[in-house]
Write an enzyme that holds these catalytic residues in place. Structure first.
Site, mmCIF file in Angstrom:
data_model
loop_
_atom_site.group_PDB
_atom_site.id
_atom_site.type_symbol
_atom_site.label_atom_id
_atom_site.label_comp_id
_atom_site.label_asym_id
_atom_site.label_seq_id
_atom_site.Cartn_x
_atom_site.Cartn_y
_atom_site.Cartn_z
ATOM 1 N N ASN A 287 76.709 -13.155 91.671
ATOM 2 C CA ASN A 287 75.798 -12.151 91.110
ATOM 3 C C ASN A 287 74.435 -12.302 91.757
ATOM 4 O O ASN A 287 74.057 -13.395 92.172
ATOM 5 C CB ASN A 287 75.671 -12.361 89.595
ATOM 6 N N HIS B 276 70.433 -11.784 90.825
ATOM 7 C CA HIS B 276 69.534 -11.571 89.684
ATOM 8 C C HIS B 276 68.096 -11.494 90.200
ATOM 9 O O HIS B 276 67.687 -12.332 91.003
ATOM 10 C CB HIS B 276 69.687 -12.717 88.676
HETATM 11 C C1 GRF Z 1 69.046 -5.355 91.321
HETATM 12 O O1 GRF Z 1 67.695 -5.504 90.968
HETATM 13 C C2 GRF Z 1 69.814 -6.611 91.033
HETATM 14 O O2 GRF Z 1 69.039 -7.771 91.191
HETATM 15 C C3 GRF Z 1 70.188 -6.455 89.581
HETATM 16 O O3 GRF Z 1 70.459 -5.079 89.435
HETATM 17 C C4 GRF Z 1 69.755 -4.343 90.426
HETATM 18 C C5 GRF Z 1 70.775 -3.541 91.175
HETATM 19 O O4 GRF Z 1 70.198 -2.687 92.120
HETATM 20 N N1 GRF Z 1 71.306 -7.303 89.238
HETATM 21 P P1 GRF Z 1 71.124 -1.921 93.155
HETATM 22 O O5 GRF Z 1 72.086 -1.094 92.326
HETATM 23 O O6 GRF Z 1 71.816 -2.920 93.991
HETATM 24 O O7 GRF Z 1 70.191 -1.058 93.955
#
Ligand code: GRF
Length: 218
Positions: free
Chosen positions: A110, A112
């Site tokens: 994941n 974050h």
């Molecule tokens: C990102 O900020 C990621 O860190 C978090 O959700 C957001 C997803 O953005 N888990 P994207 O859909 O990849 O543009």
């Protein structure tokens, strides 16, 4: 049968991280292929990205399942059937269920948008601005049953400026997300990530740099 790593991506939204992974695969930086994108959101822009890159998009809505366990069992079964070796959560806005985690131990990553263990859960960037930290960033970690609690693989730090809005900081962090997430996947595909309990050993090329913010005056 080729032994190219097969990746299953789970995403809920715009999919900019998904795009960065696709781009790194297409340019040859990551030796792997994306088998499927599974989304819980029929409106996710990530689906459009799949169309452009000829990747199968599968919409699975939790409401169509009797309970959480059967939802994640179905996802797990689908990914296993496809021979997926790494599951990537690229903005998947749900806490993943045990049925999926058990099938892919230390094989779900994941991203974050905070320097864990600070600011887990939703709106990591806003939490950082509100708290007043001077350094924020993002973390790639393996997924366990907690919320953003799994072993850390790689982190990137960015400065937080006094007049930063949540949006400005989010944008600065997102640029780093697009660097470290594909990089972590590349390390995984190369077999360069070793799990030692909570501590992940990564084959690094050089020493990391330190970041001081605000910068020291001469
Ligand atoms: C990102 O900020 C990621 O860190 C978090 O959700 C957001 C997803 O953005 N888990 P994207 O859909 O990849 O543009």
């Amino acid at each position: 049968m080729s032994d190219l790593l097969k990746i299953g991506v789970l995403a809920s939204g715009r999919g900019s991280n998904f795009q960065s992974i696709v781009d790194n695969i297409e340019s040859g930086e990551i030796e792997a292929e994306i088998s499927v994108l599974i989304t819980d959101n029929p409106e996710a822009y990530a689906i459009e990205r799949c169309r452009k890159h000829n990747i199968e998009a599968l919409i699975l809505k939790p409401d169509d399942f009797p309970d959480r366990n059967s939802y994640y069992s179905c996802i797990a079964d689908d990914l296993v059937k496809r021979g997926v070796g790494l599951v990537v959560l690229a903005g998947f806005m749900r806490v993943v269920g045990k049925a999926l985690i058990d099938k892919f131990p230390n094989k779900i990553m994941n991203i974050h948008p905070a320097l864990l263990p600070s600011f887990p859960g939703l709106h990591g960037q806003k939490q950082a601005v509100d708290y007043g930290v001077k350094i924020a960033g993002c973390t790639v970690h393996f997924v366990d049953e907690g919320v953003d609690t799994g072993p850390v693989i790689i982190q990137a730090a960015v400065p937080v400026y006094h007049d930063d809005s949540e949006e400005a900081l989010s944008e600065r962090i997102l640029k780093k997300e697009h660097e470290i997430f594909p990089y972590a996947i590349r390390l995984f595909a190369q077999g360069n990530i070793k799990v030692e309990g909570r501590r992940i050993a990564v084959k690094a090329h050089r020493e990391g740099m330190s970041l001081v913010n605000p910068p020291l005056l001469d």
